[in-house]
Every structure is written in C-alpha cells, then in structure tokens.
Design a protein around this motif. Structure first.
Motif, PDB file in Angstrom:
ATOM      1  N   LYS A 191     -55.390 -13.692  78.428  1.00  0.00           N
ATOM      2  CA  LYS A 191     -55.606 -13.400  79.812  1.00  0.00           C
ATOM      3  C   LYS A 191     -54.799 -14.406  80.549  1.00  0.00           C
ATOM      4  CE  LYS A 191     -58.875 -11.648  82.749  1.00  0.00           C
ATOM      5  NZ  LYS A 191     -60.208 -11.490  82.987  1.00  0.00           N
ATOM      6  N   ALA A 192     -55.114 -15.577  80.371  1.00  0.00           N
ATOM      7  CA  ALA A 192     -54.214 -16.599  80.776  1.00  0.00           C
ATOM      8  C   ALA A 192     -54.347 -17.631  79.710  1.00  0.00           C
ATOM      9  CB  ALA A 192     -54.600 -17.176  82.100  1.00  0.00           C
ATOM     10  N   ALA A 193     -53.287 -17.916  79.060  1.00  0.00           N
ATOM     11  CA  ALA A 193     -53.431 -18.704  77.865  1.00  0.00           C
ATOM     12  C   ALA A 193     -53.580 -20.161  78.187  1.00  0.00           C
ATOM     13  CB  ALA A 193     -52.230 -18.524  76.998  1.00  0.00           C
ATOM     14  N   ALA A 194     -54.450 -20.794  77.458  1.00  0.00           N
ATOM     15  CA  ALA A 194     -54.654 -22.217  77.645  1.00  0.00           C
ATOM     16  C   ALA A 194     -53.483 -22.963  77.036  1.00  0.00           C
ATOM     17  CB  ALA A 194     -55.954 -22.618  76.979  1.00  0.00           C
TER      18      ALA A 194
ATOM     19  N   TYR B 299     -49.836 -17.187  92.992  1.00  0.00           N
ATOM     20  CA  TYR B 299     -50.533 -18.254  93.702  1.00  0.00           C
ATOM     21  C   TYR B 299     -50.899 -19.334  92.695  1.00  0.00           C
ATOM     22  CZ  TYR B 299     -50.898 -14.608  97.225  1.00  0.00           C
ATOM     23  OH  TYR B 299     -50.593 -13.613  98.134  1.00  0.00           O
ATOM     24  N   ILE B 300     -50.460 -20.555  92.955  1.00  0.00           N
ATOM     25  CA  ILE B 300     -50.785 -21.679  92.080  1.00  0.00           C
ATOM     26  C   ILE B 300     -51.927 -22.447  92.720  1.00  0.00           C
ATOM     27  CG2 ILE B 300     -49.947 -23.809  91.033  1.00  0.00           C
ATOM     28  CD1 ILE B 300     -47.196 -22.528  90.893  1.00  0.00           C
TER      29      ILE B 300
ATOM     30  N   ALA C 261     -53.263 -25.845  81.517  1.00  0.00           N
ATOM     31  CA  ALA C 261     -53.188 -24.872  82.601  1.00  0.00           C
ATOM     32  C   ALA C 261     -53.275 -23.484  82.007  1.00  0.00           C
ATOM     33  CB  ALA C 261     -51.888 -25.024  83.392  1.00  0.00           C
ATOM     34  N   TRP C 262     -53.553 -22.491  82.849  1.00  0.00           N
ATOM     35  CA  TRP C 262     -53.446 -21.103  82.413  1.00  0.00           C
ATOM     36  C   TRP C 262     -53.130 -20.217  83.610  1.00  0.00           C
ATOM     37  CZ3 TRP C 262     -57.064 -18.624  85.267  1.00  0.00           C
ATOM     38  CH2 TRP C 262     -58.349 -19.149  85.410  1.00  0.00           C
ATOM     39  N   HIS C 263     -52.647 -19.015  83.316  1.00  0.00           N
ATOM     40  CA  HIS C 263     -52.430 -18.046  84.389  1.00  0.00           C
ATOM     41  C   HIS C 263     -53.200 -16.772  84.098  1.00  0.00           C
ATOM     42  CE1 HIS C 263     -49.582 -15.004  82.622  1.00  0.00           C
ATOM     43  NE2 HIS C 263     -49.386 -15.972  81.748  1.00  0.00           N
ATOM     44  N   ASP C 264     -53.444 -15.991  85.139  1.00  0.00           N
ATOM     45  CA  ASP C 264     -54.313 -14.831  85.032  1.00  0.00           C
ATOM     46  C   ASP C 264     -54.010 -13.886  86.191  1.00  0.00           C
ATOM     47  OD1 ASP C 264     -56.296 -13.189  84.129  1.00  0.00           O
ATOM     48  OD2 ASP C 264     -57.956 -14.537  84.562  1.00  0.00           O
ATOM     49  N   PHE C 265     -54.791 -12.806  86.290  1.00  0.00           N
ATOM     50  CA  PHE C 265     -54.705 -11.944  87.470  1.00  0.00           C
ATOM     51  C   PHE C 265     -56.092 -11.387  87.771  1.00  0.00           C
ATOM     52  CE2 PHE C 265     -54.937  -8.422  84.594  1.00  0.00           C
ATOM     53  CZ  PHE C 265     -55.254  -7.303  85.347  1.00  0.00           C
ATOM     54  N   GLU C 266     -56.248 -10.839  88.963  1.00  0.00           N
ATOM     55  CA  GLU C 266     -57.493 -10.217  89.377  1.00  0.00           C
ATOM     56  C   GLU C 266     -57.176  -8.980  90.207  1.00  0.00           C
ATOM     57  OE1 GLU C 266     -59.686 -12.246  92.436  1.00  0.00           O
ATOM     58  OE2 GLU C 266     -57.934 -13.391  93.078  1.00  0.00           O
TER      59      GLU C 266
ATOM     60  N   ASN D 109     -54.260 -21.419  87.282  1.00  0.00           N
ATOM     61  CA  ASN D 109     -55.163 -22.557  87.371  1.00  0.00           C
ATOM     62  C   ASN D 109     -54.370 -23.797  86.983  1.00  0.00           C
ATOM     63  OD1 ASN D 109     -57.242 -24.468  87.120  1.00  0.00           O
ATOM     64  ND2 ASN D 109     -57.834 -23.743  85.099  1.00  0.00           N
ATOM     65  N   MET D 110     -54.049 -24.647  87.980  1.00  0.00           N
ATOM     66  CA  MET D 110     -53.249 -25.853  87.750  1.00  0.00           C
ATOM     67  C   MET D 110     -54.103 -27.085  88.043  1.00  0.00           C
ATOM     68  SD  MET D 110     -50.398 -27.130  86.745  1.00  0.00           S
ATOM     69  CE  MET D 110     -49.381 -25.657  86.693  1.00  0.00           C
ATOM     70  N   PRO D 111     -54.757 -27.642  87.022  1.00  0.00           N
ATOM     71  CA  PRO D 111     -55.500 -28.887  87.230  1.00  0.00           C
ATOM     72  C   PRO D 111     -54.555 -30.030  87.613  1.00  0.00           C
ATOM     73  CG  PRO D 111     -56.138 -27.805  85.176  1.00  0.00           C
ATOM     74  CD  PRO D 111     -54.883 -27.131  85.657  1.00  0.00           C
TER      75      PRO D 111
END
Length: 661
Positions: A63-66, A256-257, A276-281, A292-294
C-alpha cells in the motif's frame, strides 16, 4: 516504498519435518518434502553481476511500503520478531550497507517491474508531476521566508523544510538524469506488460522549478504525537482543500508529502522500524496520493550523514535518499498497487534501496541547480539495472488518463472527472459519446456530471480530448447506472504472490516467502505428494500434531474511502478425521497491525464432512476492517489445528485473492 505493510508474524519457528513421514503415513496421508530437498524455484536464478541491486524486505502487500532504516544488520531472522504487533520490514541477507552491515549487495530476485493495470483511474502520474509539502502541526512553529524563497518554520532546528523545497525545486534542472529514468514507465497498456509502446502515456520529465507546487504550514493545532494512518490520510485531504485541489482532475498528477514535526511518531515509525511510506485514499476530491514523511533526523538509520559528512546538511541526507525514493514510487505507482511493481511487490525504488555508494547501482549525489542531493538509483526495466540516469522517453504530447469502470446509483448526482495531460501546455477541450441519459461532459474541465435517469445498465462511454494544436486523444470506460457499490469497481489484486508461485520451501526470510510468513519448513511447497490448484506451489497446513499449529500470514492494506473487501481462496481438505466430536480445524483470523490484538475469527472450516478436491471459499472482510477503520493495515492469518497427537488432515490452500472497493 508503498505502505507495504509487513505482516504480523504472530509466531515464527523453523520446523524441520524430520520424523513426520511415519506419522502421516499411519494416518493415511503423505509427507511433505524433507529438509534435505530444499527446492528453489527458477525465480531464484542467477543475477546479473553488474546489477545486483539490494532488496529491502517487506512482508505484506503494497500500500505504501515501509522504507526500513538500516542502523543494524538485517540478516535472516534478525528482525523477525514482532514490534508493537507488527514485523519490521527486513532486508535480504548481505544487503545492508550501513555501518554495522557487511557492505555487500544481494538481490537474487532480479525481477522486472510489471504493470498492474491501474487502480481508481491511475496507473502512473501522467501530467507534469506536482508536489505539495504539508508541515503538519503547531510544533513546526511560525513560518518565515529565507533569501531563496523557501518557507522556513521556527520549529525546524535541522532545516528539513528548506532542504526538501530545494530538492523538489531542483528536479529537472542541470541535466537531471535521475528523473529521466522514470519516463520509461507508462499507463493504458495491458496488465502484466514489461515495456511501454511509444504511443502510451508516459511519466513526463519535469520542467526546472516546476515540481514544487506549494507549501502549507498547518500550525493551527498540534499534530498527533503518534498519528494513525487514517489521521495522516485526513491531513492529506485537508491539504487538497487548502490548496484548492477539489476535483479528481486537479488531484490526478499531484502528491502531498505530510511532514510530521520533530519528536513525533507518525504511524509508530520509531517502533515499527521504517523511514517513510506512500499511499492513496479515495475522497470527495478524487483519489489523493500522499506520503507519510516522519522527521528523518530523529532516527540515525534513516540516512542521516549516510556518507560520513557529520555536517548539519549531511544530517538531512534522508530527505534526499528517502524523500526521492517515495516521490519516484508515487510517480510510478500512485494508487498502489495499480502501477508498476515486481512479483514480490517491490516498487521502482525498493529494488535499488541502500546499495552502497561506489557500487554498481549505488547511492550517488545528483547536482541540481538548487544544490547537491544524495539519491538512490531507480530500477530500469529497459536496462534491467538500477540506474542513476537514462535517456528521456517522450510519449504523445496529448494524453488522457485511464478511467475506471464504475457503477453509479440511478436518479442520483454523478461526478466523474477526465484528466488530460498536454506537455506543450496547450488548452484542451473535451467531448464524450455514449453518455447515459441525464449526463453531460463539461468541454472545459472534462467533468462528466448530471443526474442519472433510470437504471440503464452497463454502457460504454468514450471520452475525447483535443488540444489547441489539433492533437487528439481518447479513452473509454464502462458505466453502470444501477444497483451495487457506487464508484470504481474493485481494483487489481491486493495480495502479493496470491498463488504462492514465488514461494520457497524453507523459511529463510527472503522476500520470496515473507509475503505469506509461513510458520515452518515446507508449509509453502511444490511437493508432488499433493497438488496445487494451479501452477506448482501451494500452502500445506496440518503437517503437525496437536500443540504445533501450522499457519501462513499476510498483511492487507485497506484504503481510506473504500467500503468493501472480499477474501477468497481455493481449499482442498484431505482428511481421515471425520469425527464430528473432535474435528481438525482451519481458521482465518484477522489481527490489528499496531498491537497484534485479534480483531476476530473470520471463519472456521473443519474436517467433518469435508470433500476432497479444491473448492473455492469466499468471506467478507468488511465487518472486521470496520472495527479498526478503513485506511489501516490488518493481518490475515490462516492457521490449522490438529486435534490429535498425529496429523490427520491436510488443508491445502492455493490461489488466494483480495479485492477492495
């Protein structure tokens, strides 16, 4: 990486099937392969010596890979324990170039990327790529502007915000060959394709200074200390509204980051071991891709001073290495997993992560007009290598994004956005044929809207685009005005390796087996003692007596805005235990990703009255996902239990599938 959620490894043991054959034979069953057999599929073949890209581990579907930090060696079993109920993504043995690793590169799964066919009308980012930075939370402080025009918040002691802005401003400048690698990937082609024809819609090479589209310091309230996945998705939706991107077309080619502030723990990144990971909704503004950028300097293993600089700027290396990784993967797979991944679920960045600088395909510095930034290479199907630069591939000047087949309720408002991309910047006009009664298309925006009249059933709609230069493009989709779940129909397969054909007969924690996390040796097997439903490999549960259950376990990413999920698989129950009082059982259990608690037993099968031969099983996961919320990741575990001291039932599983909508 995708929100490649590593599955919950609720128990992991290495079990050699020595001495099992006699017990199974006595029960009228047959034994699996022995430990000595250790067969490996053809996919374990040799690797081109010049490539050998590193292979970071993940255990769940994309989904958004770690993107795992590499602060310590991550060989077999080194990170197999659960952390907060979730296994940390792992790296194949020898693939860790970090200070405590062996510095070697290992990727024996040198697989090409394949196109998955698009999800929610997105296979790649087709228009000029746009990035919006969202500095989430009052912890970022008060913003000001520096001499180069960057937004500089007072609560950013390491200068992370300005660094990221300079990076995205610089893409496409000064001979940026890294961005060119991405232009080979396209959409609108047959699922399973490895290469793109010239007439397909390709990822566009960015114009200098064009990628960074906006910065928002959302400091009205504090960001959560440990934001959940749904909270991160909600912030992405808020950002879309803030920037005025309130239609499907406006969000089609942007990402969007979500930058969390220093000291926070979004999606428990510090506990679960990723960067970090990326995803969509799915939202009322269309599908939204986000990352998701910590706050990367908070964890040393996420790239800080990765090249030994020990400088203030070097402390921010992760925002180049990891930020670039997630940006590139969003371009090639914005609505995961509808774009480009390999058979093990890896994306274009995963296959080349953490290769040491100086090695073939290793980390390098890219000199852009805004500075020098560390980057990892990207996988190139064209070259079958990890590349830092490639020739720019250009597709047609005018393209139309793919549009999903969908259902809309009768006598209800309809809003469907078409998205054209014109690399010349020319004005585009739209038209459509085959529209159901009550619907029309706006020639300027491409939005199909109106109120559907009656139940018209399935109709084929063709959308056409024409630019000011006379160039044309078209795309088509099926629209059903009738009953059923509204919106796009179920997307592509959500499971990695649903038919177990990547599987290895041993538990060596390579990327080939971790998609299912088998509990023991030869649980996933090509043994000829039983048969697969299709292909060669299958899962064989029920090889042990009581007290030693067998299991396979995978993770399932769910998407904010989705409402339904169905899990199916083929089951062959071969048993000599037909006792109604004490049957052998197979259970499907759902678990929470965060703390490992059992959400519920989805269904139980047993040996009583079982019929040999494969029968398809299907269960509804929707009520269980609803307990933890859409947009989270859950673990699905199939576990067998033998009621006696010797095994009497073989539960044979193959060709699993999950679809969501």
């Amino acid at each position: 990486m995708l929100r490649h959620r590593a599955g919950l490894l609720l128990h992991s043991r290495r079990t050699l099937m020595v001495g099992l054959a006699a017990g199974l034979a006595a029960a009228g069953l047959v034994a699996p392969l022995t430990a000595a057999a250790d067969p490996h599929p053809a996919t374990h073949g040799t690797v081109q010596a010049q490539a050998k890209p590193a292979t970071p581990k993940s255990g769940g579907p994309h989904k958004a890979a770690a993107f795992k930090p590499h602060a310590a060696k991550a060989g077999p079993l080194a990170t197999a324990g659960k952390t907060g109920g979730k296994v940390t993504p792992q790296t194949a043995d020898g693939a860790d170039p970090g200070p405590q690793g062996d510095g070697s590169v290992a990727n024996e799964y040198d697989l090409q990327m394949t196109y998955k066919g698009a999800q929610d009308s997105a296979g790649i980012v087709t228009g000029p790529p746009k990035v919006y930075l969202v500095l989430w939370g009052s912890q970022w402080g008060t913003p000001s502007t520096n001499s180069t025009g960057d937004v500089v918040p007072s609560g950013d002691p390491d200068g992370a915000a300005a660094y990221q802005q300079d990076f995205f401003k610089g893409l496409g400048s000064a001979g940026d060959g890294w961005s060119a690698v991405l232009t080979q990937y396209c959409e609108g082609i047959q699922a399973g394709s490895l290469q793109c024809p010239a007439n397909a819609a390709h990822i566009q090479y960015p114009q200098p200074g064009s990628v960074l589209a906006g910065v928002w310091v959302d400091n009205a309230a504090a960001a959560p200390q440990a934001a959940s996945e749904p909270q991160l998705a909600a912030e992405a939706t808020a950002a879309a509204q803030h920037f005025g991107n309130v239609t499907e077309a406006q969000n089609r080619n942007v990402q969007y980051i979500i930058d969390s502030p220093q000291g926070t723990n979004p999606d428990k990144w510090k506990d679960l071991g990723y960067c970090a990971w990326h995803d969509f909704e799915r939202t009322k503004f269309g599908s939204i891709a986000y990352t998701n950028m910590p706050y990367q300097p908070d964890v040393a293993g996420c790239g800080a001073n990765w090249f030994g600089e020990n400088t203030a700027r070097g402390k921010l290396d992760g925002y180049g290495i990891i930020g670039g990784h997630e940006y590139a993967e969003t371009l090639t797979d914005p609505n995961t997993p509808g774009g480009w991944t390999d058979a093990t679920g890896q994306e274009v960045g995963d296959k080349c992560a953490w290769i040491p600088q100086g090695a073939n395909g290793g980390l390098f510095f890219e000199n852009l007009s805004t500075g020098s930034f560390p980057l990892q290479t990207l996988w190139s199907n064209t070259d079958h290598l990890c590349q830092s630069s490639d020739p720019i591939v250009t597709g047609p000047t005018l393209t139309l994004s793919v549009m999903c087949d969908r259902t809309d309720a009768p006598n209800s408002p309809v809003n469907i956005g078409a998205a054209a991309a014109d690399s010349s910047g020319a004005t585009v006009s739209y038209s459509a044929t085959g529209l159901p009664s009550g619907l029309s298309i706006n020639s300027g925006t491409g939005v199909i809207s109106g109120t559907s009249s009656g139940s018209n059933g399935w109709q084929r709609i063709t959308v056409n685009a024409t630019d000011a230069g006379g160039r044309t493009a078209s795309t088509g989709f099926w629209e059903n005005i009738g009953s059923g779940q509204t919106g796009c129909t179920a997307g592509p397969e959500q499971l990695i390796d649903p038919g177990f054909e990547n599987g290895s007969a041993d538990v060596n924690h390579t990327v080939m087996t971790d998609a299912w996390s088998p509990s023991g040796y030869n649980i996933i097997t090509p043994s000829s003692l039983h048969s697969a439903h299709s292909g060669t490999w299958y899962a064989w549960l029920g090889q042990n007596g009581s007290g030693a259950d067998d299991s396979i376990n995978t993770s399932l990413n769910t998407y904010a805005g989705y409402q339904n999920a169905n899990f199916s698989f083929w089951l062959d129950t071969e048993s000599t235990n037909t006792s109604g009082s004490n049957p052998d059982t197979l259970q499907l259990i759902a678990y929470s990703q965060y703390d490992g608690h059992q959400i519920g037993v989805v269904k139980t099968w047993n040996s009583t009255g079982s019929q040999p031969g494969y029968q398809q099983q299907s269960v509804n996961l929707t009520p269980f996902i609803g307990q933890v919320g859409w947009g989270t990741t859950i673990s699905l575990k199939l576990v067998s239990h033998e009621s006696g001291s010797t095994p009497t039932t073989a539960f044979l599983i193959d060709d699993a599938s999950v679809h969501e909508n």
